[in-house]
Design an enzyme around this catalytic site. Structure first.
Site, short mmCIF file in Angstrom:
data_model
loop_
_atom_site.label_atom_id
_atom_site.label_comp_id
_atom_site.label_asym_id
_atom_site.label_seq_id
_atom_site.Cartn_x
_atom_site.Cartn_y
_atom_site.Cartn_z
CE LYS A 1 -3.90 -1.83 2.73
NZ LYS A 1 -4.95 -1.66 1.71
NE ARG B 1 -10.79 -9.77 -1.98
CZ ARG B 1 -11.15 -8.86 -2.88
NH1 ARG B 1 -11.54 -9.22 -4.09
NH2 ARG B 1 -11.12 -7.58 -2.56
N1 BES Z 1 -8.16 -3.77 4.46
C1 BES Z 1 -8.29 -3.36 3.11
C2 BES Z 1 -9.60 -2.63 2.84
C3 BES Z 1 -9.78 -1.28 3.47
C4 BES Z 1 -9.47 -0.14 2.78
C5 BES Z 1 -10.34 -1.16 4.72
C6 BES Z 1 -9.66 1.10 3.34
C7 BES Z 1 -10.54 0.08 5.29
C8 BES Z 1 -10.21 1.20 4.59
C9 BES Z 1 -8.25 -4.58 2.20
O1 BES Z 1 -7.45 -5.63 2.62
C10 BES Z 1 -7.72 -4.13 0.89
O2 BES Z 1 -6.58 -3.75 0.84
N2 BES Z 1 -8.54 -4.18 -0.16
C11 BES Z 1 -8.14 -3.77 -1.45
C12 BES Z 1 -8.61 -4.81 -2.43
C13 BES Z 1 -8.08 -4.62 -3.81
C14 BES Z 1 -6.59 -4.88 -3.84
C15 BES Z 1 -8.80 -5.58 -4.74
C16 BES Z 1 -8.81 -2.43 -1.73
O3 BES Z 1 -9.94 -2.21 -1.32
O4 BES Z 1 -8.15 -1.59 -2.32
MN MN Z 2 -5.46 -5.41 1.97
#
Ligand code: BES
Ligand code: MN
Ligand code: ZN
Length: 505
Positions: free
Chosen positions: A283, A357
């Site tokens: 990230k 997931r």
């Molecule tokens: N934990 C994050 C989702 C999240 C984002 C929670 C912002 C709270 C605030 C999750 O694991 C994630 O990183 N999801 C990605 C998925 C994508 C790579 C398909 C996302 O939402 O960007």
């Molecule tokens: Mn994530």
């Protein structure tokens, strides 16, 4: 914090701050003034006639009943707006704002006068007990602070020691509401503390310890599986996500059997990513620290089971929490990897940041062992859900309309509202993989839905609801009874859901 009921009147109640509700309607505002002004030398009438106080929602007038014979050191009159438009949520919000004002005035004890039920009952279709519960909850939840890491005593908030709800009629129902609220607030505080705790304090082992301790204290079973047992079970998803972390994974199993004669059994599953860096699909640095709260689903599940056990509800509930960090390293799992999950289905990893997931796939598969009446999972799963619904609604998905209707009803009542999004077959093509049973991302569009479609593949034919709490679990500013940071969302919603189940609804 202690909460209690007191059979008292404004004449007899003793507290640092006493909160009294009023409507803004002229006649009702005047009757509040009539009742109190004899102790206050006519200050309310004066404030009203000068236009300084109108009794609007969340409007507060602080008064000092010196030498009046009252045992209250301050009186906070708080507006509810027009009686015609009253709702339970407006009472919660006004109560929350008044409680925080009392806190900022360094009150150690806050007493809240139970409002006149005859002015509410035609507008709010809830029993006395639930109004009482809501008042205490909004006050106590508003007073929450995560300040244990400040070493400077000045920075620590002077703590409110006790919140008292008082009424001259010693109603069993009002007392019951206070009792339930106490247990619920404790659970929400527990969930918030877990979410807000930094990832160097709460990681899989310590998260599991918290569950074990709660189970011991409140009488429900907790079993914690370590890495070897997780390997033996074939949870290839949880192990893959864990492979970049120096800390071992945990799989937490909680069981509360409040109704042993019933075959009904609900399984709650909570995403327990104690820190989500994104892994190899790292990230951006900006705001990454918030991802210490990526175990908010797990926190909600553990805290809900605690509350359900303490309330001794006649229901059977299992809680499952797959817990790991998601970190990059030489041993981390990688885009392109193909994983084999607990039920045998394979996953192509497209993005290691779609890790929630993957660990849920194993946990949902494991949930099927219980032949559950229903499975409910909670997860801070997608940024896409935050884009769609913001902070004010949890995304809801599922394969069973009745179950979703029940959750929706609990959401309206508690105001932990959910909003259903579709899970139509068309979305399936977005997570098709050329090399495995399913791919862990679905491309740019409908990200919350494709995540739900992915989970759906692991629940078999059991009734299932997925709650994406990415927007509602972590707040970047304070609201009336929700502080900045972990909100503890899901706890009040699920406790209400199980209380309805206990009543056979
Ligand atoms: N934990 C994050 C989702 C999240 C984002 C929670 C912002 C709270 C605030 C999750 O694991 C994630 O990183 N999801 C990605 C998925 C994508 C790579 C398909 C996302 O939402 O960007
Ligand atoms: Mn994530
Ligand atoms: Zn995550």
């Amino acid at each position: 914090m202690k909460v209690s009921f007191s059979k008292a009147t404004i004449n007899t109640i003793k507290a640092d701050s006493v909160i009294v509700f009023t409507f803004s309607d002229e006649e009702l505002l005047n009757s509040t003034a009539d009742k109190l002004d004899k102790f206050l030398g006519g200050q309310i009438r004066s404030a009203v006639s000068l236009g300084d106080f109108k009794g609007k929602e969340k409007e507060i007038l602080v008064l000092y009943p010196l030498d009046s014979g009252l045992k209250a050191r301050r009186i906070l009159i708080v507006g509810l707006g027009e009686r015609e438009k009253i709702t339970l949520e407006k009472i919660r919000r006004s109560c929350a704002v008044a409680s925080k004002r009392a806190q900022s005035l360094k009150s150690e004890t806050i007493a809240i006068e139970f409002p006149n039920y005859s002015l509410l009952k035609d507008k709010i279709d809830e029993p006395l007990s639930y109004i009482s519960q809501s008042i205490i909850e909004s006050s106590v939840l508003a007073l929450y602070k995560f300040d244990k890491y400040f070493t400077d005593e000045e920075k620590k908030n002077k703590k409110v020691r006790e919140v008292i709800l008082f009424s001259p009629d010693d109603s069993r129902e009002i007392r019951e509401g206070v009792r339930v609220a106490d247990i619920v607030c404790d659970a929400v505080y527990f969930a918030r503390d877990l979410a807000n705790a930094p990832a160097n304090e709460i990681y899989p082992e310590t998260l599991a310890e918290k569950a074990v301790k709660s189970g011991r204290k409140y009488g429900y079973k907790v079993k914690v599986l370590g890495k070897e047992q997780i390997q033996k079970l074939g949870m290839g998803g949880l192990l893959a996500v864990n492979s970049g972390s120096a800390r071992p994974p945990r799989f937490i199993i909680m069981e509360y059997n409040g109704n042993p004669r019933s075959n009904e059994r609900y399984v709650l599953v909570g995403k327990g990513i104690t820190f989500d860096s994104g892994g190899i699909s790292l990230k951006p640095a900006q705001g990454m620290g918030e991802m210490k709260m990526d175990m908010s689903g797990a926190a909600a599940v553990i805290a809900t089971i605690q509350a359900v056990a303490r309330l001794k509800l006649p229901v059977n509930v299992v809680g499952l929490v797959p817990a790991t960090e998601n970190l990059p390293s030489g041993s981390a799992y990688k885009p392109g990897d193909i994983l084999r999950t607990y039920i045998g289905k394979t996953i192509e990893v497209d993005n290691t940041d779609a890790e929630g997931r993957i660990i849920l796939a194993d946990a949902l598969g494991y949930a099927q062992r219980y032949k559950p009446t229903a499975i409910i999972d909670l997860a801070t799963l997608t940024g896409a859900c935050v884009v769609a619904l913001g902070y004010f609604a949890t995304g809801m998905f599922g394969n069973n309309e009745q179950l979703m209707e029940e959750i929706k009803k609990a959401g309206e009542k508690t105001y932990e509202r959910v909003w259903q999004l579709p899970t139509w077959d068309e979305y399936d093509q977005l997570i098709k993989s050329d090399v495995a049973d399913v791919k862990n991302t679905g491309g740019r569009w409908a990200g919350a839905i494709t995540a739900a479609k992915f989970l759906e593949k692991f629940v078999g034919n059991y009734p299932w609801v997925h709650l994406d709490i990415a927007g509602t679990a972590m707040l970047d500013k304070e609201y009336d009874y929700q502080p900045k940071g972990g909100s503890g969302v899901g706890v009040r919603l699920l406790v209400e859901f199980f209380r309805n189940k206990a009543k056979g609804k």
